[in-house]
Design a protein around this motif. Sequence first.
Motif, mmCIF file in Angstrom:
data_model
loop_
_atom_site.group_PDB
_atom_site.id
_atom_site.type_symbol
_atom_site.label_atom_id
_atom_site.label_comp_id
_atom_site.label_asym_id
_atom_site.label_seq_id
_atom_site.Cartn_x
_atom_site.Cartn_y
_atom_site.Cartn_z
ATOM 1 N N ALA A 186 91.284 0.260 -6.450
ATOM 2 C CA ALA A 186 91.846 1.436 -5.773
ATOM 3 C C ALA A 186 92.640 1.008 -4.542
ATOM 4 C CB ALA A 186 90.727 2.391 -5.382
ATOM 5 N N ALA A 187 92.062 0.110 -3.742
ATOM 6 C CA ALA A 187 92.735 -0.363 -2.529
ATOM 7 C C ALA A 187 94.043 -1.072 -2.878
ATOM 8 C CB ALA A 187 91.814 -1.304 -1.755
ATOM 9 N N SER A 188 94.015 -1.883 -3.924
ATOM 10 C CA SER A 188 95.207 -2.630 -4.341
ATOM 11 C C SER A 188 96.323 -1.704 -4.810
ATOM 12 C CB SER A 188 94.824 -3.604 -5.459
ATOM 13 O OG SER A 188 95.954 -4.270 -5.959
ATOM 14 N N LYS A 189 95.980 -0.717 -5.629
ATOM 15 C CA LYS A 189 96.989 0.212 -6.164
ATOM 16 C C LYS A 189 97.577 1.095 -5.065
ATOM 17 C CE LYS A 189 95.338 0.429 -10.949
ATOM 18 N NZ LYS A 189 94.677 1.264 -11.996
ATOM 19 N N ILE A 190 96.727 1.564 -4.164
ATOM 20 C CA ILE A 190 97.205 2.405 -3.062
ATOM 21 C C ILE A 190 98.139 1.608 -2.162
ATOM 22 C CG2 ILE A 190 96.502 3.652 -0.968
ATOM 23 C CD1 ILE A 190 93.903 4.384 -2.491
ATOM 24 N N TYR A 191 97.790 0.351 -1.895
ATOM 25 C CA TYR A 191 98.622 -0.497 -1.042
ATOM 26 C C TYR A 191 99.980 -0.761 -1.685
ATOM 27 C CZ TYR A 191 100.337 -4.600 1.441
ATOM 28 O OH TYR A 191 101.130 -5.482 2.134
ATOM 29 N N ARG A 192 100.003 -1.059 -2.981
ATOM 30 C CA ARG A 192 101.263 -1.354 -3.673
ATOM 31 C C ARG A 192 102.172 -0.126 -3.740
ATOM 32 N NH1 ARG A 192 98.041 -4.038 -7.570
ATOM 33 N NH2 ARG A 192 98.505 -2.380 -9.056
ATOM 34 N N ARG A 193 101.588 1.027 -3.970
ATOM 35 C CA ARG A 193 102.386 2.245 -4.142
ATOM 36 C C ARG A 193 102.798 2.887 -2.819
ATOM 37 N NH1 ARG A 193 98.202 4.964 -8.432
ATOM 38 N NH2 ARG A 193 98.585 3.582 -10.219
ATOM 39 N N GLU A 194 101.929 2.816 -1.825
ATOM 40 C CA GLU A 194 102.139 3.617 -0.621
ATOM 41 C C GLU A 194 102.219 2.815 0.667
ATOM 42 O OE1 GLU A 194 99.384 7.011 -0.618
ATOM 43 O OE2 GLU A 194 98.862 6.436 -2.662
ATOM 44 N N GLY A 195 101.857 1.526 0.610
ATOM 45 C CA GLY A 195 101.934 0.703 1.804
ATOM 46 C C GLY A 195 100.689 0.776 2.674
ATOM 47 N N LEU A 196 100.697 -0.033 3.733
ATOM 48 C CA LEU A 196 99.527 -0.146 4.610
ATOM 49 C C LEU A 196 99.251 1.133 5.390
ATOM 50 C CD1 LEU A 196 97.394 -2.206 5.559
ATOM 51 C CD2 LEU A 196 98.975 -2.844 7.401
ATOM 52 N N ARG A 197 100.301 1.882 5.736
ATOM 53 C CA ARG A 197 100.131 3.089 6.550
ATOM 54 C C ARG A 197 99.277 4.140 5.849
ATOM 55 N NH1 ARG A 197 105.553 5.546 8.829
ATOM 56 N NH2 ARG A 197 104.007 7.007 9.634
ATOM 57 N N SER A 198 99.245 4.100 4.548
ATOM 58 C CA SER A 198 98.489 5.116 3.804
ATOM 59 C C SER A 198 96.995 5.058 4.118
ATOM 60 C CB SER A 198 98.706 4.946 2.299
ATOM 61 O OG SER A 198 98.163 3.715 1.858
ATOM 62 N N PHE A 199 96.517 3.880 4.548
ATOM 63 C CA PHE A 199 95.092 3.733 4.848
ATOM 64 C C PHE A 199 94.713 4.354 6.190
ATOM 65 C CE2 PHE A 199 95.827 0.313 1.772
ATOM 66 C CZ PHE A 199 94.794 0.571 0.886
ATOM 67 N N GLN A 268 94.698 12.502 3.663
ATOM 68 C CA GLN A 268 94.159 11.331 2.972
ATOM 69 C C GLN A 268 94.426 11.394 1.473
ATOM 70 O OE1 GLN A 268 90.023 11.515 4.047
ATOM 71 N NE2 GLN A 268 90.268 10.238 5.856
ATOM 72 N N ALA A 269 94.363 12.610 0.926
ATOM 73 C CA ALA A 269 94.470 12.786 -0.523
ATOM 74 C C ALA A 269 95.895 12.735 -1.035
ATOM 75 C CB ALA A 269 93.829 14.121 -0.928
ATOM 76 N N GLN A 270 96.875 12.965 -0.152
ATOM 77 C CA GLN A 270 98.264 13.036 -0.591
ATOM 78 C C GLN A 270 98.865 11.646 -0.732
ATOM 79 O OE1 GLN A 270 100.487 15.631 1.981
ATOM 80 N NE2 GLN A 270 99.202 17.411 1.546
ATOM 81 N N ALA A 271 99.306 11.334 -1.925
ATOM 82 C CA ALA A 271 99.951 10.044 -2.185
ATOM 83 C C ALA A 271 101.441 10.152 -1.870
ATOM 84 C CB ALA A 271 99.756 9.642 -3.647
ATOM 85 N N VAL A 272 101.922 9.305 -0.975
ATOM 86 C CA VAL A 272 103.339 9.295 -0.612
ATOM 87 C C VAL A 272 103.927 7.952 -1.038
ATOM 88 C CG1 VAL A 272 105.006 9.469 1.256
ATOM 89 C CG2 VAL A 272 102.913 10.822 1.331
ATOM 90 N N THR A 273 104.766 7.971 -2.046
ATOM 91 C CA THR A 273 105.326 6.739 -2.597
ATOM 92 C C THR A 273 106.389 6.153 -1.666
ATOM 93 O OG1 THR A 273 105.006 7.643 -4.808
ATOM 94 C CG2 THR A 273 106.415 5.711 -4.632
ATOM 95 N N ILE A 274 106.395 4.829 -1.553
ATOM 96 C CA ILE A 274 107.392 4.142 -0.728
ATOM 97 C C ILE A 274 108.769 4.278 -1.369
ATOM 98 C CG2 ILE A 274 108.115 1.897 0.179
ATOM 99 C CD1 ILE A 274 105.206 1.077 0.228
ATOM 100 N N GLY A 275 109.788 4.515 -0.517
ATOM 101 C CA GLY A 275 111.148 4.593 -1.028
ATOM 102 C C GLY A 275 111.553 6.012 -1.387
ATOM 103 N N PRO A 276 112.779 6.189 -1.944
ATOM 104 C CA PRO A 276 113.279 7.525 -2.275
ATOM 105 C C PRO A 276 112.577 8.110 -3.498
ATOM 106 C CG PRO A 276 114.809 5.848 -3.028
ATOM 107 C CD PRO A 276 113.757 5.136 -2.236
ATOM 108 N N ASN A 277 112.670 9.423 -3.632
ATOM 109 C CA ASN A 277 112.126 10.107 -4.798
ATOM 110 C C ASN A 277 112.971 9.785 -6.029
ATOM 111 O OD1 ASN A 277 110.038 11.458 -3.395
ATOM 112 N ND2 ASN A 277 111.513 12.981 -2.635
ATOM 113 N N PRO A 278 112.449 10.064 -7.234
ATOM 114 C CA PRO A 278 113.212 9.793 -8.464
ATOM 115 C C PRO A 278 114.569 10.481 -8.493
ATOM 116 C CG PRO A 278 110.911 10.222 -8.986
ATOM 117 C CD PRO A 278 111.075 10.508 -7.530
ATOM 118 N N ASP A 279 114.701 11.653 -7.819
ATOM 119 C CA ASP A 279 115.981 12.365 -7.827
ATOM 120 C C ASP A 279 116.939 11.866 -6.741
ATOM 121 O OD1 ASP A 279 114.772 13.272 -5.550
ATOM 122 O OD2 ASP A 279 114.769 15.396 -6.112
#
Length: 338
Positions: A186-199, A268-279
């Motif tokens: 879980a920690a690895s996936k959250i870090y890759r997708r959202e970065g360190l700030r997400s923690f 905490q629950a909201q996942a914010v992906t690094i970078g621009p949105n798909p659109d």
Amino acid sequence: MAFEQNTLQVSGDGLDDFILVFKELLSRYLDIGEDLNVPDDFTQSEMQTGMWWRHLAAGGIAGAVSRTCTAPLDRLKVFLQVQASKQRISDCLQYMLKEGGVRSLWRGNFINVLKIAPESAIKFAAYEQVKRLIRGNDKRQMTIYERFVAGACAGGVSQTAIYPMEVLKTRLALRKTGEYSSILDAASKIYRREGLRSFYRGYIPNMLGIIPYAGIDLAVYETLKKKYLSHHETEQPSFWLLLACGSASSTLGQVCSYPLALVRTRLQAQAVTIGPNPDGSVAVEPNMTNVFKRIIQTEGPVGLYRGITPNFIKVLPAVSISYVVYEYTSRALGVNMT
């Protein structure tokens, strides 16, 4: 500080001893899964003999058992907190059972128990350090207000250190079956997708919540203490009376700090992906202010208290389990409770 039957012994300066005994009840026995209580104030004898670590160990074990027994209610609370519309408790419980079975009710509990040891150790160390800064070389008893300042500072330090585990607990409690294979995954996936700030998402409302929780807890305690001493100058309060007062004090503190806890959980629950949105649009990271505004606009003030019912339901069993386990563990560790 001694317990005899169901009565607390008050000696020396009655006011000071009453303060220490009552705060001991709040911090040692009342583990309801919340982490904002003021730490223990151990006596000089306990510090010199090493008895303090046995109290901490007994409290940690009691907290682990208490949190495990009430984990389904805690997960239900978190699940209700992140819902954008009003949901019935029975419907949420049915959904969780259907989605992951009975075992899913304990999702996130392992890390919730795992963080007890480091949090207690850091909080205790920070509390002792702040006490030294406040008192200097003076060996006097700290006033209740000085203890509040020291306790709030210690809570802030410990929460800062273990906050990533709080985020992981929330994500693991809300995960779907098969989403994460372990805490490390879980920690690895959250870090890759959202970065360190997400923690540290939700950190600010979590820190702000320490002030009303500890402050109101303290104010209610002071009121109960003065009321009791004004009517019972010599009679000693029973343990169960103080435990009931402590439960009421802690619950009131939760009520006042709950909106901040809810906002923290949603962040905490909201996942914010690094970078621009798909659109191609730029992702806007949610913050405390816009989450507050969105809740008020879409759900009204009552939305700030979503999930508080299971939080109330768990108080009595959590307090009872924590006290019983603490008492038996203390005996096993050689702490004299009688």
